[in-house]
Scaffold this active site. Structure first.
Site, mmCIF file in Angstrom:
data_model
loop_
_atom_site.group_PDB
_atom_site.id
_atom_site.type_symbol
_atom_site.label_atom_id
_atom_site.label_comp_id
_atom_site.label_asym_id
_atom_site.label_seq_id
_atom_site.Cartn_x
_atom_site.Cartn_y
_atom_site.Cartn_z
ATOM 1 N N GLU A 88 1.603 -3.496 5.849
ATOM 2 C CA GLU A 88 0.736 -3.237 4.955
ATOM 3 C C GLU A 88 0.008 -4.121 4.043
ATOM 4 O O GLU A 88 -0.715 -4.291 3.018
ATOM 5 C CB GLU A 88 1.054 -2.212 3.766
ATOM 6 C CG GLU A 88 1.551 -0.661 4.546
ATOM 7 C CD GLU A 88 2.258 0.193 3.674
ATOM 8 O OE1 GLU A 88 2.247 1.220 3.953
ATOM 9 O OE2 GLU A 88 2.894 -0.302 2.479
ATOM 10 N N LYS B 194 4.748 -7.778 5.295
ATOM 11 C CA LYS B 194 5.586 -7.094 4.514
ATOM 12 C C LYS B 194 6.784 -6.388 5.314
ATOM 13 O O LYS B 194 8.006 -6.375 4.791
ATOM 14 C CB LYS B 194 4.909 -5.720 3.896
ATOM 15 C CG LYS B 194 5.444 -4.887 3.026
ATOM 16 C CD LYS B 194 4.708 -3.809 2.535
ATOM 17 C CE LYS B 194 5.594 -2.709 1.466
ATOM 18 N NZ LYS B 194 4.521 -1.636 1.304
ATOM 19 N N GLN B 195 6.688 -6.017 6.252
ATOM 20 C CA GLN B 195 7.699 -5.414 7.327
ATOM 21 C C GLN B 195 7.412 -5.560 8.737
ATOM 22 O O GLN B 195 6.442 -5.938 9.127
ATOM 23 C CB GLN B 195 7.773 -3.828 6.842
ATOM 24 C CG GLN B 195 6.545 -2.882 7.433
ATOM 25 C CD GLN B 195 6.636 -1.441 6.845
ATOM 26 O OE1 GLN B 195 6.326 -1.470 6.008
ATOM 27 N NE2 GLN B 195 7.121 -0.710 7.666
#
Length: 770
Positions: free
Chosen positions: A488, A601-602
């Site tokens: 994100e 972010k991930q």
């Protein structure tokens, strides 16, 4: 990291009371039983920073969306899991002065979450302003056996005086949500009753009219012997209680037991809530605290048999995994297909809605391997029952002909998330839902599910993907524009590799599922065709064309998949070169700066490699991992577990262990400074995945089970149990050998280190690895 909790294999322990940690502890020490949950708020008065949180499963409020600039397609509301009436309250007065740990001194404060037996215990000595000392012991649990009952045993012992002690157990309906968009209270009081030793409230939510009932019945004791005290009946607006007061001698223990009943209109007709609440409260009261606790403890014993992971030689790792498994099991029991697993569960208000893609991507692997198959089936039925709403959601965005876009956040199937870049662009959740169907079936062989529910969902999802792509005349490929992938920290980008990959996988799998249903039950298939107006040859041909001609960003020089178009246009400064004082970047940087950075972010591209691992050779996985891991800040709770699993796969055991500790102790050690908002319940399933799929190397391909265990250097031994094709297997891994023990009545064939073995019923197969 904020480390203030003691390492212990079966308990979370806080010693010494520090108000600055209290809101985080309220989250960490939360209790639940699938039907309701309770933050670890104090029973007695507390005037310091606190987030009062009592939650009833399935009850929510459609809080009107609040945005600065309205865009067409925005959901009208953001669903809020409601803070419900407070049933735990017991005001305590010592010679007329309120016991309040924010204002009085404490000694020997100890708070314990016993995960093995499922209870919260507090013990401390309080020193009042006038020097009087009292010893307090408070124990409570939410029954896993009697799921409409909570129980509290609260004891006070004067240590250096004789004086009046009063207990005022109460029910408080005057509650609010901290995350209310317009500072509105969400409940109306309908009924309130109080009698000696008991009290009741019935409340109703505004707008949707959910009703909930709360009851209490109490007993009092001195030195463990029940005594009769005539209480004073107290009533305020939306508040009702009893006051029990008695002169207590120095050294005598004065105890109150409060049994609460909690019911809702999800399970009873609205007009019967008061009667049902009284019945549940009375049933719990008649059993009494000890019998209720014994039944509750036995339920936990059974859950731990099937879901526990045992780690020898590393207490921090052991505590972390049990903490995560504990919260997963007390958040969702699988008994009600109307419920799901919320990202915060019963521990806080953030994220509002009850269902994200987290359930399918992270929780399904846990439940399908540790719980009866109906638990996972119910999670999937939840989505099937919301298929019409998913088609509606897609229709609002201009899609047609039965295309389904499942919501990013939902309670009832309707999208209720109001951030544009997530609500309308983070469409990869459709892929997670489709893959969950595949994941369930490959573990259970429940092909009947495809006929009854799954195929309709898959068709709707594949129709969406086929309309969401467009043909690029320049690339001579299908492309997908304007999306947000799992990362994100990138918004409105083109050709996110993960999203494109999952879209093509979905269309291919749906075509395979069609052939399975046609072969197994042609009548069921024809009914689905009629119901969905499915044009079999035309639609599947279009899907195949897209699958064959989809564009995937790739960097020839680096020989890695590109997260999206233009990713290499960014300035690439690795995470290790960031100033630690700037971490987490989402709490220090502007959103503009984050979007222009290379930081992830991930897991995004690596998420796709994890999900579809069998499509990639080891060298491909290794190259992509070594490129993306140094650029990932892991500021999503969902991230470290995927990196841990892939690191174990490619032999980077130290990195796998580092990521495992991060995911397993994310909340306990508050890595992202967010524990005060509630726990990361859905990502806790990723902790289980890190052990079982990471170190255990557990995979299922084509309905066959594979295990390729490795062991971190910090561990002496570890063991886990999994259910596969309804067979219960236990895997024990040490540095010298791997054992697979059957707890099943059927022989099981599987692959251990790619060697086919057969485990006979109630027998064990061992392989030396040292």
């Amino acid at each position: 990291m904020i480390e203030y909790l003691i390492h212990d294999e079966w308990n979370i322990i806080e010693e010494g009371f520090k108000p600055e940690h209290h809101r985080s502890s309220e989250s960490i020490f939360s209790l639940g039983n699938g039907k309701m949950g309770q933050r670890a708020n104090f029973e007695e008065t507390y005037t310091g920073p606190t987030l009062q949180g009592s939650y009833v499963a399935g009850i929510y409020y459609p809080d009107k969306t609040r945005v600065g600039w309205w865009k067409n397609g925005y959901p009208e509301y953001f669903a809020k899991v409601l803070n419900s009436p407070n049933w735990i309250g017991i005001d305590v007065q010592i010679d007329g002065h309120f016991l309040d740990l924010y204002t009085c001194k404490t000694e020997n404060f100890r708070r314990v979450l016993n995960m093995q037996e499922g209870y919260l215990l507090r013990e401390f000595t309080a020193i009042m302003d006038d020097g009087k000392k009292v010893a307090v012991v408070a124990k409570r649990f939410l029954s896993m056996a009697d799921t409409e009952v909570g129980a509290i045993r609260y004891s006070v012992t004067p240590l250096n005086f004789e004086g009046k002690i009063s207990f005022t157990p109460y029910l408080d309906g005057d509650v609010e949500n901290e995350d209310s968009n317009y500072d509105e209270k969400f409940w109306n009081l309908l009924e309130m009753e109080a009698h000696p030793g008991e009290a009741y409230l019935v409340t109703e939510t505004k707008k949707l009219g959910f009703r909930a009932g709360f009851g209490m019945m109490v007993k009092t004791f001195i030195q463990g012997v029940e005594i009769s005290i005539k209480p004073e009946i107290l009533k305020k607006e939306a508040w009702v209680g009893n006051r029990f007061e008695k002169v207590i001698k120095e050294g005598e223990q004065f105890t109150i037991e409060k049994i609460a009943g909690v019911t809702s209109s999800l399970n009873y007709s609205k007009n019967d809530i008061l009667v049902a609440t009284k019945k549940s409260t009375k049933a719990g009261f008649d059993k009494g605290f000890d019998k209720l606790f014994e039944a509750h403890k036995n339920e936990w014993k059974q859950k731990w048999i099937h879901s526990d992971i045992k780690i020898e030689g590393d207490i921090a790792a052991q505590q972390g995994i049990r903490f995560n498994i504990f919260h997963l099991n007390q958040t969702y029991t699988g008994e009600d297909e109307r419920l799901n697993v919320g990202p915060k569960g019963f521990t806080g208000e953030k994220y509002g809605g009850s269902t994200y893609w987290d359930t399918e991507a992270y929780c399904i692997p846990f439940f399908v391997s540790t719980a009866p198959s109906n638990v996972t089936r119910n999670l999937l039925i939840y989505r099937y029952k919301q298929l019409d709403k998913a088609i509606e959601n897609a229709g609002k965005l201009g899609f047609k002909d039965g295309a389904a876009l499942y919501p990013m956040v939902t309670m009832n199937g309707e999208e209720c998330h109001n951030e544009w870049e997530i609500t309308f662009e983070e469409i990869h959740r459709n892929g997670a839902i489709a893959f969950a169907i595949h994941n369930y079936i490959r573990h259970t062989n429940d092909f009947k599910y495809l006929e009854e529910y799954g195929l309709e969902v898959l068709i709707g999802i594949s129709r969406f993907w086929s309309q969401r792509v467009n043909w690029s005349g320049e690339k001579k490929k299908y492309v997908m524009l304007g999306v947000t992938g799992p990362n994100e920290y990138e918004n409105n980008i083109n050709n996110n590799w993960y999203t494109n990959k999952m879209a093509t996988w979905c269309m291919k799998y749906t075509s395979e599922a069609i052939e399975i249903v046609k072969k197994n039950n042609i009548d069921a298939f024809n009914q689905i065709v009629d119901k969905t107006k499915f044009k079999t040859e035309e639609e599947t041909a279009k899907w195949k064309d897209i699958v064959d001609k989809m564009y995937f960003p790739f960097n020839e020089e680096l020989n890695v998949f590109m997260q999206q178009d233009g990713y290499m246009d960014k300035e690439h400064i690795l995470v290790k070169d960031l100033d630690p004082k700037q971490r987490p970047i989402n709490q220090h940087w502007s959103w503009d700066r984050i979007l222009r950075s290379c930081y992830i972010k991930q897991a995004d591209t690596l998420q796709g490699i994890y999900v579809l691992e069998e499509q990639f050779d080891l060298e491909t996985i290794k190259r992509n991992f070594e490129f993306y891991e140094p650029r990932t800040v892991h500021e999503s709770s969902l991230s470290p577990c995927v990196h841990s699993i892939l690191a174990a796969k490619i032999g980077m055991i130290d990195k796998a262990y580092e990521m495992y500790l991060r995911t397993s102790r994310l909340d306990i050690d508050d890595y992202n400074h967010e524990a005060h908002e509630g726990l990361h319940i859905t990502s806790m399933a990723g902790t289980w995945m890190s052990v079982v799929e990471g170190f255990g190397g557990k995979r299922v391909y084509d309905g066959k089970l594979y295990l390729n265990p490795v062991i971190p250097g910090q561990w002496k031994k570890y063991a886990f149990r999994i259910t596969f094709m309804n067979n219960d297997l236990e895997v024990i891994v040490s540095k010298e050998k791997v054992a697979v023990a059957s707890h099943s009545n059927n022989p099981v064939e599987m692959y251990l280190y790619n060697q086919l073995i057969k485990v006979e019923p109630q027998q064990t197969v061992e392989i030396n690895v040292g």
